[in-house]
Design an enzyme around this catalytic site. Sequence first.
Site, mmCIF file in Angstrom:
data_model
loop_
_atom_site.group_PDB
_atom_site.id
_atom_site.type_symbol
_atom_site.label_atom_id
_atom_site.label_comp_id
_atom_site.label_asym_id
_atom_site.label_seq_id
_atom_site.Cartn_x
_atom_site.Cartn_y
_atom_site.Cartn_z
ATOM 1 N N CYS A 81 0.860 -1.176 0.000
ATOM 2 C CA CYS A 81 0.000 0.000 0.000
ATOM 3 C C CYS A 81 0.896 1.226 0.000
ATOM 4 C CB CYS A 81 -0.919 -0.002 1.224
ATOM 5 S SG CYS A 81 -1.872 1.517 1.412
ATOM 6 N N GLU A 229 -10.694 0.854 -4.018
ATOM 7 C CA GLU A 229 -9.633 -0.066 -3.633
ATOM 8 C C GLU A 229 -10.175 -1.457 -3.313
ATOM 9 O OE1 GLU A 229 -6.196 1.058 -1.406
ATOM 10 O OE2 GLU A 229 -6.979 3.095 -1.139
ATOM 11 N N CYS A 238 -4.789 6.610 -2.972
ATOM 12 C CA CYS A 238 -4.164 5.292 -3.157
ATOM 13 C C CYS A 238 -2.814 5.514 -3.832
ATOM 14 C CB CYS A 238 -5.045 4.389 -4.005
ATOM 15 S SG CYS A 238 -4.305 2.776 -4.379
ATOM 16 N N GLY A 241 -2.009 3.109 -6.677
ATOM 17 C CA GLY A 241 -2.899 3.477 -7.774
ATOM 18 C C GLY A 241 -2.399 4.687 -8.538
#
Length: 298
Positions: A81, A229, A238, A241
């Site tokens: 993450c 997500e 994110c 992302g």
Amino acid sequence: MPIAFSKYHGLGNNFILIDNRHQAEPLLSQAEAIEWCDRNFGIGADGVIFLLPDTNSQESGQGNGHVMRIFNSDGSEPEMCGNGVRCLAKFMQDLEIKPIAADPTNGQPNPHYKLQTGAGLIGLQLDADGQITVDMGEPHLLAKEIPTTLVDAEEKAIAIDLEVAGQTWQVTTVSMGNPHCITFIDDVAKIDLAAIGPQFEHHSAFPQRINTEFIQVRDRNYVKMLVWERGAGATLACGTGACAVVVAGVLNNVCDRQCTVNLPGGDLRIHWSETTNHVMMTGPAVKVFTGLQADGIN
């Protein structure tokens, strides 16, 4: 026994951080992580991040001897993450864990950490302005690496038509250690994220589910992004992302390799190096509060 925790956020993407260095397994089960993340009956977060020991990397000299693991708010465990790893770097600073010294001659102008994650070894640079720059590594583009069935396993899914909710979307898939589906649209304000996000996440073309980014290009170095997500739903930001978006933007010739990604929680600066093929992400991480949770483990 009560469990000490800290809460941090990276552009509103918020996490519970636990110092788990005294044992190799997370202090919480995935079911307990769900309870802690509940915004009505728990602490409230997009996920729980554990700082675990990694004696293998410490002994080999690769990294600071620490591992990052994360449980999403639905109990699933993603590989990595981006916003969470920045929060973990700030958490390590606050724990007074000594970083690796700066070495300008070796391309490291600032102190930094290295962490083992499910996506591999991640470098975290502590910038002088308080921001954190993360070396997110190389993007992966082959269908088998996402994974996706949109194209053959050894092919790249770039600008491929995908039917979702009775509409054809042109999508590009990128893995930053976790899977992303990016679609470029005219206006992100018109997206009903709660309705369409789950349909992308659970689409049969993505056997391990998918993170989905809806992107409005303002110019070649500034884009607006909404994200759904995998395992967390709609979030304010994110990091992986945002990295995947710039890679997809370059592949679709709609943005440059250095690009600001504007998310509901703020901006991330992304650079996909043509020289190293690594994606660098720069953004903030902020401590919100600390506390003790009395009933996390029986």
